[in-house]
Enzyme design. Structure first.
Site, PDB file in Angstrom:
ATOM      1  N   ALA A   1      69.814   9.789  44.702  1.00 10.56           N
ATOM      2  CA  ALA A   1      69.533  10.412  46.004  1.00 10.56           C
ATOM      3  C   ALA A   1      69.782   9.403  47.119  1.00 10.56           C
ATOM      4  O   ALA A   1      70.288   8.315  46.876  1.00 10.56           O
ATOM      5  CB  ALA A   1      68.096  10.916  46.028  1.00 10.56           C
ATOM      6  N   ASN A   2      69.445   9.770  48.347  1.00  9.97           N
ATOM      7  CA  ASN A   2      69.531   8.837  49.481  1.00  9.97           C
ATOM      8  C   ASN A   2      68.408   9.133  50.465  1.00  9.97           C
ATOM      9  O   ASN A   2      67.622  10.049  50.243  1.00  9.97           O
ATOM     10  CB  ASN A   2      70.916   8.911  50.135  1.00  9.97           C
ATOM     11  CG  ASN A   2      71.204  10.286  50.699  1.00  9.97           C
ATOM     12  OD1 ASN A   2      70.531  10.757  51.612  1.00  9.97           O
ATOM     13  ND2 ASN A   2      72.185  10.965  50.123  1.00  9.97           N
ATOM     14  N   ARG A   3      68.327   8.363  51.538  1.00  8.45           N
ATOM     15  CA  ARG A   3      67.171   8.411  52.442  1.00  8.45           C
ATOM     16  C   ARG A   3      67.257   9.492  53.512  1.00  8.45           C
ATOM     17  O   ARG A   3      66.431   9.519  54.417  1.00  8.45           O
ATOM     18  CB  ARG A   3      66.976   7.057  53.122  1.00  8.45           C
ATOM     19  CG  ARG A   3      66.602   5.952  52.175  1.00  8.45           C
ATOM     20  CD  ARG A   3      66.228   4.686  52.932  1.00  8.45           C
ATOM     21  NE  ARG A   3      66.100   3.560  52.038  1.00  8.45           N
ATOM     22  CZ  ARG A   3      65.040   3.345  51.253  1.00  8.45           C
ATOM     23  NH1 ARG A   3      64.010   4.174  51.292  1.00  8.45           N
ATOM     24  NH2 ARG A   3      65.018   2.303  50.454  1.00  8.45           N
ATOM     25  N   SER A   4      68.239  10.381  53.461  1.00  6.82           N
ATOM     26  CA  SER A   4      68.320  11.434  54.482  1.00  6.82           C
ATOM     27  C   SER A   4      67.079  12.317  54.452  1.00  6.82           C
ATOM     28  O   SER A   4      66.641  12.759  53.393  1.00  6.82           O
ATOM     29  CB  SER A   4      69.555  12.302  54.230  1.00  6.82           C
ATOM     30  OG  SER A   4      69.526  13.440  55.074  1.00  6.82           O
TER      31      SER A   4
ATOM     32  N   ALA B   1      73.901  14.330  54.112  1.00 12.01           N
ATOM     33  CA  ALA B   1      74.272  13.048  53.501  1.00 12.01           C
ATOM     34  C   ALA B   1      74.547  13.347  52.026  1.00 12.01           C
ATOM     35  O   ALA B   1      73.674  13.194  51.163  1.00 12.01           O
ATOM     36  CB  ALA B   1      73.145  12.042  53.662  1.00 12.01           C
TER      37      ALA B   1
END
Ligand code: CTP
Ligand code: CA
Length: 225
Positions: free
Chosen positions: A33-36, A99
């Site tokens: 995942a990512n921090r969006s 993102a």
């Protein structure tokens, strides 16, 4: 009245928006995942609906309420997001704020991957996800105004300009996520953006994400009026 008119500037238009991160499964309990946070994309969806548009919001996993008047479809992975975007076509305007994870696990394990006690680590092979923005740009149903976002940490306008051409987008909205500002943008409530078009770059001041959204919707309404 003037305010009422201003609020309906996108009446009759279909606006397609992606927002949030994607989650790419590794096994039933783990993912990439990512921090969006999805906040900027949801703010743009809210502003488009306020402007009278029909809004389709394809959302990755986020903890946000659906803005009033917005049709929301929740997805997990990039491939699910791609499929829902294609289902939502045609659109007059598409704004790809998500993102999207660039890579997914090449193989998804059907069962939780277990330690074997030897200290050996599992191999994690990655493969590239489909590029939703670039795919839309090549689609026979390409939206008349196609907008991408780009989170950059350096040479922001140069990278955004190259991305605009490479992906076939009309505009790229570049955000500066460098240094400590990066943390305040990803998950935070303010954003500093530059809108890169074929005719140049417009730099907006640091503003709450709701005001950034209103500014972008204003530019869109001017463009397609
Ligand atoms: N995008 C997309 N599908 C992908 C990756 C990106 O639709 N698989 C879209 C994003 O929603 C955004 C734009 O493309 O609107 C730019 O995303 P970005 O991650 O900045 O571009 P990349 O080409 O992935 O470049 P980078 O190596 O900088 O991540
Ligand atoms: Ca990327």
């Amino acid at each position: 009245d003037f305010a009422g008119e201003a609020h309906r500037r996108l009446f009759g238009k279909h606006v397609l928006i992606t927002a949030g991160p994607t989650h790419e499964p590794i096994d039933p309990v783990r993912y990439i995942a990512n921090r969006s946070s999805g906040k900027q994309g949801f703010a743009i969806a809210a502003a488009a609906a306020e402007a009278g548009a029909r809004v389709s919001l394809i959302a990755g996993p986020v903890h946000l309420d659906t803005p009033p008047g917005v049709e929301r479809v929740d997805v997990e992975s990039a491939r699910e997001m791609m499929a829902e975007v294609e289902k939502a076509l045609p659109a007059d305007v598409a704004i790809m704020v998500a993102a999207v994870a660039d890579w997914r696990a090449a193989d998804t394990a059907g069962q939780k991957i277990k330690k074997d006690g030897s200290g050996a680590v599992p191999p994690l092979a990655l493969m590239e996800n489909p590029d939703i923005l670039a795919t839309l740009a090549q689609s026979p149903q390409r939206p008349g105004l196609l907008i991408g976002f780009a989170a950059e940490t350096q040479d922001i306008v140069e990278h955004a300009t190259a991305k605009r051409t490479r992906k076939g987008a009309d505009w790229i909205v570049a955000n500066d996520v460098s240094g400590p500002k990066g943390q305040s943008v990803m998950g935070g409530d303010t954003n500093t953006v530059q809108i890169v078009t074929a005719s140049g770059t417009e730099s907006l001041p640091a503003m709450p994400k709701g005001q950034v959204a209103a500014a972008i919707i204003d530019r869109i309404a001017n463009e397609i009026a």
